[in-house]
Each structure stands twice: as C-alpha cells, then as structure tokens.
Design an enzyme around this catalytic site. Structure first.
Site, mmCIF file in Angstrom:
data_model
loop_
_atom_site.group_PDB
_atom_site.id
_atom_site.type_symbol
_atom_site.label_atom_id
_atom_site.label_comp_id
_atom_site.label_asym_id
_atom_site.label_seq_id
_atom_site.Cartn_x
_atom_site.Cartn_y
_atom_site.Cartn_z
ATOM 1 N N ASP A 186 -55.374 7.522 -25.277
ATOM 2 C CA ASP A 186 -54.291 6.554 -25.114
ATOM 3 C C ASP A 186 -53.571 6.350 -26.443
ATOM 4 O O ASP A 186 -54.193 6.009 -27.448
ATOM 5 C CB ASP A 186 -54.881 5.227 -24.630
ATOM 6 C CG ASP A 186 -53.829 4.233 -24.172
ATOM 7 O OD1 ASP A 186 -52.625 4.500 -24.347
ATOM 8 O OD2 ASP A 186 -54.223 3.176 -23.637
ATOM 9 N N CYS A 234 -46.067 1.576 -22.501
ATOM 10 C CA CYS A 234 -47.176 2.496 -22.246
ATOM 11 C C CYS A 234 -46.764 3.789 -21.548
ATOM 12 O O CYS A 234 -47.234 4.871 -21.909
ATOM 13 C CB CYS A 234 -48.276 1.786 -21.464
ATOM 14 S SG CYS A 234 -47.820 1.258 -19.793
ATOM 15 N N TRP A 269 -42.684 -5.316 -26.584
ATOM 16 C CA TRP A 269 -42.945 -5.960 -25.307
ATOM 17 C C TRP A 269 -42.291 -7.342 -25.307
ATOM 18 O O TRP A 269 -42.945 -8.362 -25.437
ATOM 19 C CB TRP A 269 -44.445 -6.065 -25.068
ATOM 20 C CG TRP A 269 -45.092 -4.748 -24.751
ATOM 21 C CD1 TRP A 269 -45.379 -4.261 -23.513
ATOM 22 C CD2 TRP A 269 -45.536 -3.754 -25.678
ATOM 23 N NE1 TRP A 269 -45.963 -3.022 -23.604
ATOM 24 C CE2 TRP A 269 -46.073 -2.686 -24.925
ATOM 25 C CE3 TRP A 269 -45.526 -3.650 -27.070
ATOM 26 C CZ2 TRP A 269 -46.594 -1.547 -25.518
ATOM 27 C CZ3 TRP A 269 -46.039 -2.508 -27.663
ATOM 28 C CH2 TRP A 269 -46.570 -1.473 -26.890
ATOM 29 N N GLU A 287 -66.587 0.772 -5.552
ATOM 30 C CA GLU A 287 -66.634 -0.635 -5.943
ATOM 31 C C GLU A 287 -67.723 -1.391 -5.191
ATOM 32 O O GLU A 287 -67.822 -1.329 -3.967
ATOM 33 C CB GLU A 287 -65.271 -1.280 -5.672
ATOM 34 C CG GLU A 287 -64.984 -2.508 -6.503
ATOM 35 C CD GLU A 287 -64.627 -2.170 -7.942
ATOM 36 O OE1 GLU A 287 -65.519 -2.241 -8.802
ATOM 37 O OE2 GLU A 287 -63.456 -1.824 -8.182
ATOM 38 N N TYR A 339 -45.258 -6.878 -17.298
ATOM 39 C CA TYR A 339 -46.238 -5.989 -16.682
ATOM 40 C C TYR A 339 -47.566 -6.003 -17.433
ATOM 41 O O TYR A 339 -48.591 -5.544 -16.928
ATOM 42 C CB TYR A 339 -45.681 -4.566 -16.582
ATOM 43 C CG TYR A 339 -45.878 -3.715 -17.812
ATOM 44 C CD1 TYR A 339 -46.957 -2.842 -17.902
ATOM 45 C CD2 TYR A 339 -44.993 -3.772 -18.880
ATOM 46 C CE1 TYR A 339 -47.148 -2.058 -19.024
ATOM 47 C CE2 TYR A 339 -45.171 -2.992 -19.992
ATOM 48 C CZ TYR A 339 -46.250 -2.128 -20.063
ATOM 49 O OH TYR A 339 -46.440 -1.350 -21.172
ATOM 50 N N HIS A 379 -51.241 0.115 -16.510
ATOM 51 C CA HIS A 379 -51.246 0.687 -17.855
ATOM 52 C C HIS A 379 -51.358 2.197 -17.711
ATOM 53 O O HIS A 379 -52.112 2.699 -16.866
ATOM 54 C CB HIS A 379 -52.400 0.141 -18.690
ATOM 55 C CG HIS A 379 -52.432 0.680 -20.089
ATOM 56 N ND1 HIS A 379 -51.330 0.666 -20.913
ATOM 57 C CD2 HIS A 379 -53.413 1.289 -20.796
ATOM 58 C CE1 HIS A 379 -51.642 1.213 -22.076
ATOM 59 N NE2 HIS A 379 -52.898 1.607 -22.019
#
Length: 742
Positions: free
Chosen positions: A414, A333, A297, A504, A574, A391
């Site tokens: 992940d 990612c 990154w 939410e 990002y 992500h």
C-alpha cells in the site's frame, strides 16, 4: 620402359641457377652468387603476399539491437520507449557491424554491459563477455549470477549473437560497450552505444524468475492489460471506476527506473522483488522523499491543482511528475494504487488494484477497531480508530524468498500514507496467506493489514476521568467486506474476501482473531457478549432522491426489552470522518422476546443535497440503550449515493496519428448548480489535446457537453477511452467507451 623420376635437387639447382643468370643480366652484370639459395628465394623469387593477420583491431561501424524481433519475443513490443526493453532470463539478439570481416584467429571481440553509478563486477553491475567462436558459447559466472553469450554468427562484416541475462540480474537501465583487440596486442579499442540503452525488467514468462506467473490469462490481465477498473463506494453500494494504467506509454517505465535510482536502491537490492516493491510503495507518496503524489483529504482544493476524483489514469500523473520533478497534487488511495499498478506492471511485475470496503485503520496496535463514548453516549473522536468506506491498495504476484515456504503468491502492499514501516511511510508486501492465518510476526506489516480486513470493531464506554474503559458492544463482522478487484478478462468484479480471511464468524476465523488479540495492546481488557443485536438496512439510492433506511433490532433473550436512543445522519468523507449533521431523530421502542423488530427513517433530498461533499457520502449513526440491562447498542454505517454515468460519443473507428473528435455528455441530477465543472479523458497510447473548461455552472436538471480531440498514437482494437467529471459539489462521475484505431 619405366620413366625416370627427375632428381628434385638438381631440378631445384637448375631453376635457381637459371634465375640467378637471368637476374644478373637484368641488373647490368651485378652478380647474385654471393648470397645463399635460401636468401635468393626470399629476396627475388617468392612473391610478396599481404599477410592475413590484421594490422589493427576492428572498428565498430554500426550496432543493431534488432528491436522488432527482440521486443516481440520478450512481450515488450507495446512499450513506447525508443530504447530496447527485454526481460531477464531470456536471450536477446545483437548485431554488430565492423569495418572489415572479423577473423576469429586474430580478433577478440567482447561486450560489456553496465548499470548504476559505479559499475562493479563483484556487484553484478558490470558484466564483460568475450564472444566465443562460432557455434560455441561463453558465460560469466559468479556466486550471484551467470550471464551467457552464444549463437555467434559471422556474415561478411556483421557479427550477430545472443545475450542471456540471468533471472537474478539487476533490474535497471544498462549501457552497452563493444571492445575489440588483436590476440597478440594489449591495445583495446572501446566503443560506446551512446544513443540507446537496454532496459532489463522482470520476466513473468520465465519459470525461474521470482515473478513467474504460469496462467496465461492472468499474465494478460495483470502484466499486459493497459486499463482496468478500481472499485469504490461503500459495502452497501459499490461500483467499478474505469482507470487507464497505460504502463507501456512514455514515461512510465522511465519513471519506475528513476524512482529506484532516486531512492538509491543498491545493486543487490535491485535483484530483490521485495525491495523494489517497498521502494515503489514509499516513492509513490510524497511524505518522505517528495515522491510522485501528494495526498490530500479535504473538501476544498486550490484552483491550480487536480482534485483526486478528477484523475482517470496514471500516465498524466507520471508525465507531470517527470516534467516538473515535484509531487503532483493531489491523490487519494485509488490514485496511489492506480499509479503503483502502472509502475510495477511497467517493470514486469504482475500487479492489480484491490479495494477493501469497510476498511479499518488501527492506530494503536490493539488489533481491534475501537470507538469510544463518554458516559452520556457522546463520541470521543480523538480516541477513535477509523473505518473508511473503502480503501484501495495493491497486490503483486511473486515468490517470497525472505519467508518460510508456503507464503508465495499474491502479496498486499500500500502506497497511501497511513503508518510508517521501518521509519518510512509505506506498507507491505504482506503475504495474503500470512494475513489470513494471523501470522502477524512475518514481514512486512502483516499486523496492520490484518486489522484492516479482520479486526473486530469494539465500542467502549470511557469513565469521566478516563481511568476506566468498558466494552459495550463488539461487532465481529463489520470490517473487511467485499474485497474486490477487476475479474480476469472482463470488467466484472472478482471477490477476494476469502483470500484475506476465513469465512466470517466460523470457528477457524474466530480462532485466528482470538489468537491475534493476544498480541493486542488491549489484551488485558475483557470483551463480553450481549443478547441484543442491531443492524442497518440501507438500500441503494440515486443521488438527488429521498433517502429511506431501516434499523433492525434482534432480541435473543427470553424477556421483552425496551430501547431508547437516537438515529442521526451526517455528511462524511470516504475515510469515515464525520462532518456536518443533517438529520437527527429520538425514539423509544419495545422488542418482544426472541423476536426481530424494525423501524424506518426518512431523510428528504432537500435536507442533504446542499450539504454534501463532492464525493457524495453520508454516515448513518444509531445509539440506543437497553432499559432492562443497561446494554448499549451502537451502529455506524456509511452510505454512498449512486451517481449518473457520463455518455461518450465518438466514431467506433478512428485513424492513428490523426485528430478525432470526442463529445462527452453529463446530466446534472441535483437541484443545485454545479460550479467549476471539469471533464477529463484519457486512454492508453492516446494523446488528448487540451480543452477549455466550462465557464458557467451546470444548472439543475440540465445537460452539459464538451468536445475534446484525441490523437491515437498507434493502431489497435478495443482500445478504451475513460472520461471523468468533477465539480465543487459533485465528483467521481465517470464513463468509458471502446474505439478501434486503424
């Protein structure tokens, strides 16, 4: 007058006497009277007949795996592997040819299947089954599994039969042996199939398999589809990036099996979908075991690598890894996720890539996403958690036998290296239901993924000596937005947000968050509400155009409020890390009671273009103080510019196993030169001939084009070609087209 029945004994004696006299003459007067009638018949009368019983066991001359029919029945005909690929819990046919016709009265034929380094019956890695008689079946049963052989058919020298591996069988590559012997002999002849293996993989068509997926359109999308879209950008401006998964291309299945082997996953664990997903998650990154991809990154990359934004598919990555045996440089990612989708679909596991916009990284188990400021309002970055613009991780569909009832279905995991799980850099699988309901005690890593999608963002003011922290603002809806995946059967976006959390700020969502916060490392600190709220309105903006956005302040109190502070814009990655500052402006404003107030900010393109990183992201940061109450209003929002699309020109119909020309066009929208430009193109079952890179920079407002040759390996309709463009100043530009291979 009735006829007299002959005397059988006298007839027999006459016949014997006549035969003796005749033979005595033939033998020159030698007599046969010294032996009994039984011995005489045995020696001279009964003709010698060749016994039907074989004098040796069968020899194997040929073994036919019936690949075409087996692959079709097992939904495996797209695999490019030379070996047989079958799915567990479903029969497949084998035909064995011998040197003579088998006789089930005397011959015993057995098959043996082995997998792993040390095959053992009690581990389920060695299976021996004797062929039953025609029309019958035989099984090998233990506490762990039941293999079955039936439908035996003998045609001349050929024997065909069905083998059914259990739904709990080990996922792996199997060797086949044929053993033959005679029933009254201990000698066994053993024949090995040396040039072909059998891959046994998961079966989402089988109701008893842990990965069973009832919906056919879902199976077509999440198991069989070789290409897709991975969403990128920010919560304010996002798009789908084309990606070629190519799970049926070589060497994807071989690579998946190799990763399980190099992780030394035990036989029992290779039955477990949870264990296999955790291994693939760990082995896809290079942190612990020199896995498939090395993450990086940074804004600068070595010349002898592929930058993350240049990848548009998984197959080239896996080819390079299998060829060189070392991590491929470099991934981020979405690349990790794309490769995991490929590996798990190759193993038969329904899998998809999922993007979480405004994705948080909680580094201290506080269950909140924390930003810190000193008493002068300057950020203390080394204390902060981060919020990535986006992500990408994965979801796989399977039954959770390791959890209480009710947690089956989609499971998040992940491979991007962020935090360790059981000492290894991996994450999940975590049940989406557990994440949504805040069941952070359940396996695996529910706590971490919960904070990624539903942690409250808290801004803290830290005292000069660091002994005290005060919450100056809480944002309960800035994390986990527009959670996205490719829709079934189309290239549209499907929103998964409500799979991960309740709506939410409704009562149920707040109840879950408050309960989870009880387990926070900061649960002793109080968080209070404010009567002033601030938000940013940032419209979609084409890269190379001026940027205009608005700051909106809401005064919910019954009194007029005065605020003063600063708006700034910085270059960003990002992952949410800020870089060079490109704009800053101080201002003071008065907001009437019970009202909203907005003011605009303008940033010229010439001020940001030369400072952008290739991914073209900025971050807008606002920090204001309320004069009357000493409240602090803080807002930080990412911005990702809209990029141009590549144009691809190719004939709509191209021929299999012949070269076809493809031309890719790109228009430079920036007022600067783009150096080290590079184009890449990829497609499932398509070989791409290496092409020269452009040597000259692409000038402002100019078009660049590159000619590439492709070699489709097999016929098929609506096959997708994906192209990407990258340079030192701008990357992540892509395009796609459809071809029919005839």
């Amino acid at each position: 007058m009735a006829r007299r029945r002959p005397n059988r004994a006298s007839t027999h004696r006459m016949t014997t006497r006549s035969r003796r006299t005749y033979l005595d003459k033939l033998m020159g007067g030698r007599t046969t009277t010294d032996i009994s009638d039984f011995e005489f018949w045995k020696r001279y009368v009964i003709k010698p007949v060749k016994p039907t019983k074989a004098d040796k066991s069968l020899d194997v001359t040929k073994i036919d795996f019936n690949e075409e029919s087996n692959r079709a029945k097992h939904h495996a005909d797209e695999y490019d592997n030379d070996d047989l690929v079958v799915r567990r819990g479903q029969p497949f046919k084998i035909t064995v040819s011998f040197d003579r016709k088998p006789d089930q009265k005397y011959d015993i034929v057995s098959i043996q299947l082995t997998t792993g380094r040390k095959p053992m019956e009690n581990k389920g890695s060695l299976v021996t089954l004797a062929l039953p008689e025609t029309g019958a079946n035989t099984t090998m049963t233990t506490d762990l599994y039941q293999w079955k052989v039936d439908k035996v058919k003998i045609t001349d020298k050929d024997v065909s039969f069905d083998v059914t591996p259990p739904v709990t069988s080990i996922i792996g590559k199997y060797k086949l042996f044929i053993e033959t012997k005679l029933k009254d002999s201990d000698k066994v002849s053993r024949f090995e199939v040396e040039d072909e293996d059998i891959y046994i993989i998961f079966n989402p068509w089988c109701p008893e398999d842990d990965v069973y997926m009832k919906n056919e359109s879902w199976r077509n999308e999440y198991v069989m589809n070789e290409s897709g879209m991975i969403w990128a950008g920010s919560s304010r401006s996002y798009r789908g990036r084309p990606w070629v998964f190519g799970q049926f291309d070589e060497p994807c299945l071989e690579a998946a099996m190799y990763l399980l082997d190099r992780a030394e996953l035990k036989e029992g664990a290779r039955r477990s979908i949870v264990s296999i997903v955790r291994v693939i998650s760990a082995q896809t990154n290079s942190c612990d075991d020199d896995g498939v991809l090395e993450g990086r990154w940074t804004s600068d990359y070595p010349s002898d690598c592929t930058r993350p934004l240049a990848w548009n598919g998984s197959v080239r990555i896996l080819e390079e890894f299998m060829k060189k045996g070392e991590p491929v440089r470099y991934g981020q990612c979405w690349v990790f996720s794309g490769v995991v989708t490929t590996l798990l679909r190759a193993l038969g596991i329904p899998t998809r890539s999922v993007t979480n916009f405004s994705s948080a990284h909680d580094t201290d188990n506080s269950m909140t996403i924390d930003s810190h400021f000193d008493e002068d309002g300057e950020p203390i970055r080394d204390m902060d958690d981060s919020i990535w613009n986006f992500h990408v991780w994965n979801e796989s569909w399977f039954r959770r036998r390791d959890l209480p009832d009710g947690y089956d279905g989609w499971q998040a995991h992940d491979a991007t290296p962020q935090e360790v799980s059981d000492g290894v850099m991996r994450c999940g699988p975590a049940s989406l239901k557990a994440i949504k309901n805040g069941d952070i005690h359940l396996n695996h890593d529910v706590r971490f993924i919960f904070s990624e999608v539903n942690g409250d963002r808290v801004f803290w003011k830290v005292s000069e000596d660091g002994s005290k922290m005060e919450a100056i603002e809480i944002d309960s809806s800035s994390v986990g937005k527009f959670i996205s995946t490719k829709a079934v059967g189309s290239s549209e976006r499907e929103d998964l947000t409500l799979h991960y959390k309740h709506k939410e700020n409704d009562a149920e969502e707040r109840k879950v968050v408050e309960r989870v916060f009880k387990f926070s490392t900061r649960s002793h600190l109080k968080i209070y509400k404010q009567d002033m709220k601030m938000s940013l309105d940032i419209p979609d903006t084409l890269i190379g155009k001026d940027l205009n956005f608005s700051l909106i302040v809401k005064n919910t109190s019954s009194q007029t409020r005065t605020i003063e502070g600063r708006v700034s814009v910085s270059v960003s990655s990002y992952t949410g890390l800020s870089g060079q500052k490109i704009f800053g402006e101080f201002s003071r404003h008065t907001i009437k009671a019970k009202s909203d107030y907005s003011f605009k900010t303008h940033v010229r393109a010439m001020d940001y273009v030369s400072k952008l990183k290739p991914e073209a992201s900025l971050v807008v940061y606002a920090y204001f103080k309320v004069g009357e109450t000493a409240q602090t209003l803080v807002k930080k929002e990412p911005l990702t510019f809209i990029k141009p699309e590549l144009q691809i020109k190719v004939n709509k119909e191209v021929k299999a196993k012949e070269y076809s020309d493809v031309r890719v066009y790109f228009f430079n929208p920036l007022p600067i030169n783009l150096t080290n430009p590079d184009f890449n193109i990829e497609g499932a079952h398509v070989y791409v001939r290496a092409h020269p890179r452009l040597r000259k920079p692409i000038q402002p407002g100019k078009e660049a084009k590159v000619d590439i040759q492709i070699w489709p390996l097999k016929r098929g309709k609506n096959r997708e070609l994906k192209a990407t463009f990258s340079s030192d100043q701008l990357s992540g530009v892509d395009g796609e087209c459809i071809i029919n291979v005839v």
